[in-house]
Design a protein around this motif. Structure first.
Motif, PDB file in Angstrom:
ATOM      1  N   SER A   1       0.827  -1.214   0.000  1.00  0.00           N
ATOM      2  CA  SER A   1       0.000   0.000   0.000  1.00  0.00           C
ATOM      3  C   SER A   1       0.861   1.263   0.000  1.00  0.00           C
ATOM      4  O   SER A   1       0.482   2.277  -0.601  1.00  0.00           O
ATOM      5  N   HIS A   2       2.026   1.205   0.640  1.00  0.00           N
ATOM      6  CA  HIS A   2       2.935   2.359   0.615  1.00  0.00           C
ATOM      7  C   HIS A   2       3.377   2.660  -0.812  1.00  0.00           C
ATOM      8  O   HIS A   2       3.380   3.827  -1.245  1.00  0.00           O
ATOM      9  N   HIS A   3       3.759   1.637  -1.553  1.00  0.00           N
ATOM     10  CA  HIS A   3       4.221   1.841  -2.931  1.00  0.00           C
ATOM     11  C   HIS A   3       3.089   2.301  -3.838  1.00  0.00           C
ATOM     12  O   HIS A   3       3.313   3.122  -4.743  1.00  0.00           O
ATOM     13  N   LEU A   4       1.877   1.811  -3.608  1.00  0.00           N
ATOM     14  CA  LEU A   4       0.736   2.281  -4.399  1.00  0.00           C
ATOM     15  C   LEU A   4       0.429   3.744  -4.102  1.00  0.00           C
ATOM     16  O   LEU A   4       0.133   4.524  -5.016  1.00  0.00           O
ATOM     17  N   SER A   5       0.513   4.124  -2.837  1.00  0.00           N
ATOM     18  CA  SER A   5       0.294   5.526  -2.464  1.00  0.00           C
ATOM     19  C   SER A   5       1.350   6.425  -3.096  1.00  0.00           C
ATOM     20  O   SER A   5       1.046   7.524  -3.573  1.00  0.00           O
ATOM     21  N   GLU A   6       2.585   5.958  -3.078  1.00  0.00           N
ATOM     22  CA  GLU A   6       3.671   6.715  -3.697  1.00  0.00           C
ATOM     23  C   GLU A   6       3.432   6.869  -5.190  1.00  0.00           C
ATOM     24  O   GLU A   6       3.654   7.947  -5.756  1.00  0.00           O
ATOM     25  N   ALA A   7       2.976   5.827  -5.855  1.00  0.00           N
ATOM     26  CA  ALA A   7       2.689   5.907  -7.293  1.00  0.00           C
ATOM     27  C   ALA A   7       1.594   6.936  -7.564  1.00  0.00           C
ATOM     28  O   ALA A   7       1.704   7.740  -8.500  1.00  0.00           O
ATOM     29  N   GLU A   8       0.559   6.942  -6.744  1.00  0.00           N
ATOM     30  CA  GLU A   8      -0.522   7.914  -6.931  1.00  0.00           C
ATOM     31  C   GLU A   8      -0.021   9.337  -6.711  1.00  0.00           C
ATOM     32  O   GLU A   8      -0.397  10.257  -7.443  1.00  0.00           O
TER      33      GLU A   8
ATOM     34  N   ALA B   1       9.987  16.455 -17.261  1.00  0.00           N
ATOM     35  CA  ALA B   1       9.667  16.246 -15.842  1.00  0.00           C
ATOM     36  C   ALA B   1       8.452  15.340 -15.711  1.00  0.00           C
ATOM     37  O   ALA B   1       8.420  14.435 -14.869  1.00  0.00           O
ATOM     38  N   ARG B   2       7.451  15.585 -16.533  1.00  0.00           N
ATOM     39  CA  ARG B   2       6.234  14.760 -16.515  1.00  0.00           C
ATOM     40  C   ARG B   2       6.567  13.306 -16.837  1.00  0.00           C
ATOM     41  O   ARG B   2       6.114  12.388 -16.153  1.00  0.00           O
ATOM     42  N   ALA B   3       7.403  13.109 -17.854  1.00  0.00           N
ATOM     43  CA  ALA B   3       7.783  11.746 -18.246  1.00  0.00           C
ATOM     44  C   ALA B   3       8.561  11.051 -17.131  1.00  0.00           C
ATOM     45  O   ALA B   3       8.336   9.870 -16.854  1.00  0.00           O
ATOM     46  N   ALA B   4       9.461  11.779 -16.491  1.00  0.00           N
ATOM     47  CA  ALA B   4      10.247  11.187 -15.399  1.00  0.00           C
ATOM     48  C   ALA B   4       9.345  10.793 -14.232  1.00  0.00           C
ATOM     49  O   ALA B   4       9.502   9.704 -13.656  1.00  0.00           O
ATOM     50  N   LEU B   5       8.417  11.650 -13.879  1.00  0.00           N
ATOM     51  CA  LEU B   5       7.496  11.338 -12.776  1.00  0.00           C
ATOM     52  C   LEU B   5       6.619  10.139 -13.112  1.00  0.00           C
ATOM     53  O   LEU B   5       6.357   9.289 -12.252  1.00  0.00           O
ATOM     54  N   LEU B   6       6.171  10.046 -14.356  1.00  0.00           N
ATOM     55  CA  LEU B   6       5.347   8.905 -14.755  1.00  0.00           C
ATOM     56  C   LEU B   6       6.153   7.608 -14.750  1.00  0.00           C
ATOM     57  O   LEU B   6       5.632   6.550 -14.382  1.00  0.00           O
ATOM     58  N   ARG B   7       7.439   7.681 -15.132  1.00  0.00           N
ATOM     59  CA  ARG B   7       8.296   6.489 -15.045  1.00  0.00           C
ATOM     60  C   ARG B   7       8.470   6.063 -13.592  1.00  0.00           C
ATOM     61  O   ARG B   7       8.418   4.866 -13.276  1.00  0.00           O
ATOM     62  N   MET B   8       8.675   7.031 -12.717  1.00  0.00           N
ATOM     63  CA  MET B   8       8.821   6.715 -11.294  1.00  0.00           C
ATOM     64  C   MET B   8       7.536   6.092 -10.742  1.00  0.00           C
ATOM     65  O   MET B   8       7.581   5.146  -9.956  1.00  0.00           O
ATOM     66  N   ALA B   9       6.393   6.613 -11.167  1.00  0.00           N
ATOM     67  CA  ALA B   9       5.111   6.057 -10.725  1.00  0.00           C
ATOM     68  C   ALA B   9       4.939   4.632 -11.220  1.00  0.00           C
ATOM     69  O   ALA B   9       4.498   3.749 -10.476  1.00  0.00           O
ATOM     70  N   ARG B  10       5.308   4.401 -12.474  1.00  0.00           N
ATOM     71  CA  ARG B  10       5.220   3.049 -13.038  1.00  0.00           C
ATOM     72  C   ARG B  10       6.122   2.090 -12.274  1.00  0.00           C
ATOM     73  O   ARG B  10       5.735   0.958 -11.968  1.00  0.00           O
ATOM     74  N   ASN B  11       7.325   2.553 -11.925  1.00  0.00           N
ATOM     75  CA  ASN B  11       8.230   1.720 -11.147  1.00  0.00           C
ATOM     76  C   ASN B  11       7.660   1.415  -9.762  1.00  0.00           C
ATOM     77  O   ASN B  11       7.782   0.291  -9.270  1.00  0.00           O
ATOM     78  N   SER B  12       7.039   2.401  -9.130  1.00  0.00           N
ATOM     79  CA  SER B  12       6.429   2.174  -7.816  1.00  0.00           C
ATOM     80  C   SER B  12       5.310   1.143  -7.904  1.00  0.00           C
ATOM     81  O   SER B  12       5.165   0.304  -7.022  1.00  0.00           O
ATOM     82  N   ARG B  13       4.534   1.205  -8.980  1.00  0.00           N
ATOM     83  CA  ARG B  13       3.472   0.210  -9.149  1.00  0.00           C
ATOM     84  C   ARG B  13       4.065  -1.184  -9.372  1.00  0.00           C
ATOM     85  O   ARG B  13       3.535  -2.183  -8.891  1.00  0.00           O
ATOM     86  N   GLY B  14       5.176  -1.259 -10.099  1.00  0.00           N
ATOM     87  CA  GLY B  14       5.844  -2.541 -10.300  1.00  0.00           C
ATOM     88  C   GLY B  14       6.374  -3.109  -8.995  1.00  0.00           C
ATOM     89  O   GLY B  14       6.231  -4.308  -8.720  1.00  0.00           O
ATOM     90  N   VAL B  15       6.973  -2.251  -8.184  1.00  0.00           N
ATOM     91  CA  VAL B  15       7.466  -2.699  -6.878  1.00  0.00           C
ATOM     92  C   VAL B  15       6.292  -3.147  -6.008  1.00  0.00           C
ATOM     93  O   VAL B  15       6.387  -4.153  -5.302  1.00  0.00           O
ATOM     94  N   ALA B  16       5.177  -2.433  -6.066  1.00  0.00           N
ATOM     95  CA  ALA B  16       3.993  -2.824  -5.293  1.00  0.00           C
ATOM     96  C   ALA B  16       3.527  -4.219  -5.702  1.00  0.00           C
ATOM     97  O   ALA B  16       3.155  -5.034  -4.847  1.00  0.00           O
TER      98      ALA B  16
END
Length: 60
Positions: free
Chosen positions: A5-12, A26-41
């Motif tokens: 749930s922490h990683h999902l919250s971080e992705a959101e 910047a938008r692309a980098a943030l979306l990549r980071m969000a995608r990575n957080s969802r993968g880790v979740a």
């Protein structure tokens, strides 16, 4: 490692930041980071599920 749930919250949170990002890079980098957080979740969820399945159950 953090909980699923922490990683999902971080992705959101990262996705919300991407919506208001000033530049496309910047938008692309943030979306990549969000995608990575969802993968880790997802991985954390699989680890948690496998741990639950391998725990012995005590019966009396």
């Amino acid at each position: 490692m953090g909980s699923q749930s922490h990683h999902l919250s971080e992705a959101e949170r990262l996705e919300r930041q991407a919506e208001i990002a000033d530049t496309p890079p910047a938008r692309a980098a943030l979306l990549r980071m969000a995608r990575n957080s969802r993968g880790v979740a997802a991985l954390v969820g699989m680890f948690e599920a496998s741990r639950d399945e391998t725990r012995p159950t005590l019966t009396r």
